[in-house]
Write a protein that holds these residues in place. Structure first.
Motif, mmCIF file in Angstrom:
data_model
loop_
_atom_site.group_PDB
_atom_site.id
_atom_site.type_symbol
_atom_site.label_atom_id
_atom_site.label_comp_id
_atom_site.label_asym_id
_atom_site.label_seq_id
_atom_site.Cartn_x
_atom_site.Cartn_y
_atom_site.Cartn_z
ATOM 1 N N UNK A 1 3.702 5.842 -5.660
ATOM 2 C CA UNK A 1 3.630 5.907 -7.125
ATOM 3 C C UNK A 1 2.463 6.773 -7.566
ATOM 4 N N UNK A 2 1.316 6.651 -6.890
ATOM 5 C CA UNK A 2 0.167 7.488 -7.248
ATOM 6 C C UNK A 2 0.480 8.963 -7.020
ATOM 7 N N UNK A 3 1.183 9.268 -5.960
ATOM 8 C CA UNK A 3 1.571 10.651 -5.686
ATOM 9 C C UNK A 3 2.470 11.180 -6.802
ATOM 10 N N UNK A 4 3.397 10.349 -7.277
ATOM 11 C CA UNK A 4 4.274 10.768 -8.377
ATOM 12 C C UNK A 4 3.469 11.026 -9.644
ATOM 13 N N UNK A 5 2.482 10.170 -9.932
ATOM 14 C CA UNK A 5 1.653 10.374 -11.118
ATOM 15 C C UNK A 5 0.842 11.662 -11.002
ATOM 16 N N UNK A 6 0.301 11.933 -9.830
ATOM 17 C CA UNK A 6 -0.459 13.163 -9.643
ATOM 18 C C UNK A 6 0.429 14.386 -9.807
ATOM 19 N N UNK A 7 1.651 14.315 -9.313
ATOM 20 C CA UNK A 7 2.584 15.415 -9.464
ATOM 21 C C UNK A 7 2.913 15.647 -10.934
ATOM 22 N N UNK A 8 3.103 14.564 -11.684
ATOM 23 C CA UNK A 8 3.388 14.694 -13.115
ATOM 24 C C UNK A 8 2.192 15.268 -13.853
ATOM 25 N N UNK B 1 0.836 -1.205 0.000
ATOM 26 C CA UNK B 1 0.000 0.000 0.000
ATOM 27 C C UNK B 1 0.871 1.255 0.000
ATOM 28 N N UNK B 2 1.927 1.265 0.776
ATOM 29 C CA UNK B 2 2.819 2.427 0.798
ATOM 30 C C UNK B 2 3.475 2.658 -0.555
#
Length: 114
Positions: free
Chosen positions: A37-44, A31-32
């Motif tokens: 990874x989801x945070x990185x995608x949102x940032x991109x 989960x972590x």
């Protein structure tokens, strides 16, 4: 035992001695990782497109100007030959007036002796 067997046994012993992950620990790690990874995608997504693929000209995908021009020339030649070819078939067979006649003549020639 050979040296290779002792090396493998040492690896197996190290694996046995390693602390096994519990299912909750494994779940928490997965989960972590997913949240990271989801945070990185949102940032991109906030920064704009991840790549310049949408702004890259098509001719670059084909390999540059030389390749694009060669491709266009071959396409034009293919369209021209596809349009003009039925008129040229009479050069190969004086009695054939269309592609269908040519195919039927070839079929008749092949099946004459049967």
């Amino acid at each position: 035992m050979s040296e290779r067997d002792t090396d493998i046994e040492m690896l197996f012993d190290a694996a046995r001695a390693e602390k096994q992950l519990t299912s909750t620990t494994l779940f928490d790690r997965v989960v972590n990782d997913a949240e990271t990874i989801q945070t990185q995608f949102l940032r991109q997504a906030d920064d704009g497109p991840a790549s310049t693929a949408s702004r890259t000209p098509v001719w670059k995908f084909l390999g540059g100007w030389v390749t694009a021009i060669s491709f266009a020339t071959c396409t034009a030649a293919g369209v021209y030959l596809g349009y003009v070819a039925p008129d040229y078939l009479s050069l190969f067979s004086p009695t054939a007036s269309s592609m269908t006649d040519l195919v039927l003549q070839d079929f008749a020639t092949m099946t004459e002796g049967l």
